[in-house]
Structure formats: structure tokens, C-alpha cells
Design a protein around this motif. Sequence first.
Motif, short mmCIF file in Angstrom:
data_model
loop_
_atom_site.label_atom_id
_atom_site.label_comp_id
_atom_site.label_asym_id
_atom_site.label_seq_id
_atom_site.Cartn_x
_atom_site.Cartn_y
_atom_site.Cartn_z
N ASP A 214 0.83 -1.20 0.00
CA ASP A 214 0.00 0.00 0.00
C ASP A 214 0.87 1.26 0.00
O ASP A 214 1.72 1.43 0.87
N GLY A 215 0.67 2.11 -0.99
CA GLY A 215 1.34 3.41 -1.01
C GLY A 215 2.64 3.47 -1.77
O GLY A 215 3.07 4.56 -2.16
N LEU A 216 3.31 2.34 -2.00
CA LEU A 216 4.58 2.37 -2.74
C LEU A 216 4.30 2.42 -4.24
O LEU A 216 3.44 1.69 -4.74
N ILE A 238 -3.63 -8.96 -8.10
CA ILE A 238 -4.45 -9.40 -6.97
C ILE A 238 -4.31 -8.36 -5.87
O ILE A 238 -3.21 -8.08 -5.39
N GLY A 239 -5.42 -7.75 -5.51
CA GLY A 239 -5.37 -6.71 -4.48
C GLY A 239 -6.74 -6.15 -4.20
O GLY A 239 -7.74 -6.56 -4.79
N GLU A 240 -6.78 -5.19 -3.28
CA GLU A 240 -8.03 -4.52 -2.92
C GLU A 240 -8.01 -3.11 -3.49
O GLU A 240 -7.21 -2.28 -3.05
N LYS A 241 -8.86 -2.86 -4.45
CA LYS A 241 -8.87 -1.56 -5.11
C LYS A 241 -9.17 -0.45 -4.11
O LYS A 241 -10.14 -0.50 -3.36
N ASP A 242 -8.29 0.56 -4.13
CA ASP A 242 -8.43 1.73 -3.25
C ASP A 242 -8.56 1.31 -1.78
O ASP A 242 -9.26 1.96 -0.99
N GLY A 243 -7.86 0.23 -1.43
CA GLY A 243 -7.97 -0.27 -0.07
C GLY A 243 -6.62 -0.65 0.51
O GLY A 243 -5.71 0.17 0.58
N ALA A 249 -1.76 5.94 -7.16
CA ALA A 249 -1.42 6.21 -8.56
C ALA A 249 -1.75 5.01 -9.44
O ALA A 249 -2.25 5.16 -10.56
N PHE A 250 -1.45 3.82 -8.93
CA PHE A 250 -1.74 2.61 -9.71
C PHE A 250 -3.23 2.48 -9.97
O PHE A 250 -3.66 2.31 -11.11
N TRP A 251 -4.03 2.58 -8.92
CA TRP A 251 -5.47 2.38 -9.11
C TRP A 251 -6.09 3.48 -9.97
O TRP A 251 -7.06 3.23 -10.70
N SER A 252 -5.54 4.67 -9.90
CA SER A 252 -6.12 5.76 -10.70
C SER A 252 -5.78 5.63 -12.18
O SER A 252 -6.51 6.16 -13.03
N HIS A 253 -4.68 4.94 -12.50
CA HIS A 253 -4.28 4.79 -13.90
C HIS A 253 -4.59 3.42 -14.49
O HIS A 253 -4.56 3.25 -15.72
N ALA A 254 -4.87 2.44 -13.65
CA ALA A 254 -5.11 1.08 -14.15
C ALA A 254 -6.46 1.00 -14.87
O ALA A 254 -7.46 1.55 -14.41
N GLU A 255 -6.45 0.33 -16.01
CA GLU A 255 -7.70 0.04 -16.72
C GLU A 255 -8.08 -1.40 -16.37
O GLU A 255 -7.41 -2.35 -16.79
N LEU A 256 -9.13 -1.55 -15.59
CA LEU A 256 -9.54 -2.85 -15.09
C LEU A 256 -10.50 -3.52 -16.07
O LEU A 256 -11.51 -2.92 -16.46
N ASP A 273 -12.72 -12.15 5.03
CA ASP A 273 -12.73 -11.18 6.13
C ASP A 273 -13.10 -9.82 5.58
O ASP A 273 -13.72 -9.73 4.51
N LEU A 274 -12.72 -8.75 6.26
CA LEU A 274 -13.12 -7.41 5.84
C LEU A 274 -12.38 -6.91 4.62
O LEU A 274 -12.79 -5.92 4.00
N VAL A 275 -11.27 -7.55 4.27
CA VAL A 275 -10.51 -7.16 3.08
C VAL A 275 -11.20 -7.74 1.85
O VAL A 275 -11.38 -8.95 1.74
N LYS A 276 -11.56 -6.90 0.91
CA LYS A 276 -12.27 -7.35 -0.29
C LYS A 276 -11.31 -7.37 -1.49
O LYS A 276 -11.49 -6.66 -2.48
N ASP A 277 -10.25 -8.19 -1.39
CA ASP A 277 -9.34 -8.26 -2.52
C ASP A 277 -9.94 -9.09 -3.63
O ASP A 277 -10.88 -9.86 -3.43
N HIS A 278 -9.36 -8.94 -4.83
CA HIS A 278 -9.97 -9.44 -6.05
C HIS A 278 -8.86 -9.70 -7.05
O HIS A 278 -7.78 -9.11 -6.94
N ALA A 279 -9.08 -10.58 -7.98
CA ALA A 279 -8.11 -10.80 -9.08
C ALA A 279 -8.57 -10.00 -10.29
O ALA A 279 -9.67 -10.21 -10.81
N TYR A 280 -7.71 -9.08 -10.72
CA TYR A 280 -8.04 -8.20 -11.85
C TYR A 280 -7.15 -8.48 -13.05
O TYR A 280 -6.01 -8.93 -12.90
N LEU A 281 -7.68 -8.20 -14.23
CA LEU A 281 -6.85 -8.05 -15.41
C LEU A 281 -6.70 -6.56 -15.66
O LEU A 281 -7.69 -5.82 -15.68
N VAL A 282 -5.44 -6.12 -15.81
CA VAL A 282 -5.16 -4.69 -15.91
C VAL A 282 -4.49 -4.38 -17.23
O VAL A 282 -3.58 -5.08 -17.66
N LYS A 283 -4.95 -3.30 -17.85
CA LYS A 283 -4.33 -2.80 -19.08
C LYS A 283 -3.67 -1.46 -18.79
O LYS A 283 -4.10 -0.71 -17.93
#
Length: 283
Positions: A214-216, A238-243, A249-256, A273-283
Motif C-alpha cells: 500500500d502506497g509504494l 491481486i489486491g483490494e482496489k483503493d484499499g 497512482a496505480f489504481w487511478s491509472h489502471a484500466e480494469l 474477512d473485511l478485506v475485499k481483494d480481487h483478481a483483476y486483469l489490468v491494461k
Amino acid sequence: MNPKKLKKLKKKVRHLPMSQRKTAYMDRMAAYYKQFNDFPAAKILISNILLADKMLAAGDLPQQLPLLQLPDDIQDQIFQKLASQYPTGDAKGDQLWNELTDALPQLDHDLRSFRDYLENHYGMWAYTSAPFVADLAKFVDDRAVLEVMAGNGYISKGLRDAHKTVYATDSQTWTAENETGRHALTTIEPLGAVEAFQKYQDKIGVVVMSWSPDGLPVDWELLQAIRESKTDVDFVVIGEKDGATDSAAFWSHAELVENAATRQLNRHFTPFDLVKDHAYLVK
């Protein structure tokens, strides 16, 4: 105990395989399993944790987990069960009621803390189940895979066990402050994410990045490198968008991309649990 003997014992424990280390957390889970033996709604959650720990300790990928959360009516379930076994005012029934309901807050806390246990004990940040890796292996097909930020290599090990060609890499800069990074399950090459992509981009068809810190900004740097290379690769993130993971920067520029492939990848990658991570395809 003599301070020298205590220091020697601690040193010995530090070098024991993880499977041999006793933890208060798992001791509590084993106790809960006996205590809530007659209450399936709680017992099934506890048994999932015990099984996952047993599989990980054996060096295997664990099973998919349900949502590790007690049902809202668990106290009602306990009351109804005890009422069917003991008459009103029975001392034994009252004692069991008090013991079980007093244990519920700690049990609830421990169920929600399983991810902390996995991180601290096994160095597993994204819960990497065998069914999910099987889905990922199908997605990969006959393409070679580059895993960046592989950590202890749970995903790479699973793919290699499925006979996939995998270049597992991690900068390993974090291992100096986190002991779990010293227990890799498979061979991992010490390379940063961008450096690894530049080295292997002509040999791969899939890049996998799981739980970038987170944050790097390294995730955004990698995405830019992939885009600039014009290499035809699928980028699985694999991660939690905006979480809890990855940089803003990654989430704002990633095309999911959401399509049939991502739905298949997430069939067995579900929140526990409370973390809602997900597997994404990113462009």
C-alpha cells in the motif's frame, strides 16, 4: 531460567520449521473446536482455519475459505441448543451458557484475525488457495509467467506444481525486517518488479502481481513499463482496489478489465474477512 539458556532456547525456536512452532492463536482455535463442538455454525468456521493451517504447515496450498464471521443469531442458536438439553434453571446448563457466550467475543475477534496469523506465521498476504491457483493455471495455459513481488512464492509454487513455466521474483528488501520472508516455498530470484519485467518480457505471456504494498509506487512504475514495452502480456493483479494494497497512482491509472476470464479467476477467490481483494486483469 538462566538468561543464557533462555537466549539459546529462543535461538533454537527461531530456526525451527514453521510447522513445529506452537502459537497461542492456533491453541485457542483447537480449544474453540472442542468448546463449540455442538454448534455447527461456529464449528465449521473454526475447522476451516484448523484445516488451512494444517495444509500450510505441510507445505501445501490451502482450501478456499468461507466468510469467517459468526452468524448474527449465534447466541440464539446456543440458547436453543442448551434449552433442548437442560431444563430451565439447571446449573450445568447455566454454566455452559455463561462459558459459551463469554467466549464469543474472543472467538469473533480470532476469526477476524486469521489473516494476521497467516501474515505473521507463514508470510502469506493474499490468501492463495489451491482452487484459485488451479483457475490461474487454466488461464495461463501454455504461456510462461513472471511473478513479481512473489514473497514466499505461494502462487509460483502452485503454478510450478501445475507444470507451468514460472519466473518467480521479489526484491526481498523487506526480509530484513520480516522473518516470514526467509521461508520461501520455491526458488525466487532477487529482482525488483521493473527489473524483472525488463529481463523476462520477451519470454512471458502473463505477469502476476499480488498484494503490492500500500502506497509504494512500484506497481505504477511496473504498469508504465509494461505499457511502454508494447509486449503482449496479460497483467493479473491481486489486491483490494483503493484499499489495503497498491498505490493510489496505480489504481487511478489502471484500466480494469471485467470479462469471462476474470469471472473464472475469481470463482474461488472470495473474501473471508473485511478485506475485499480481487483478481483483476489490468491494461
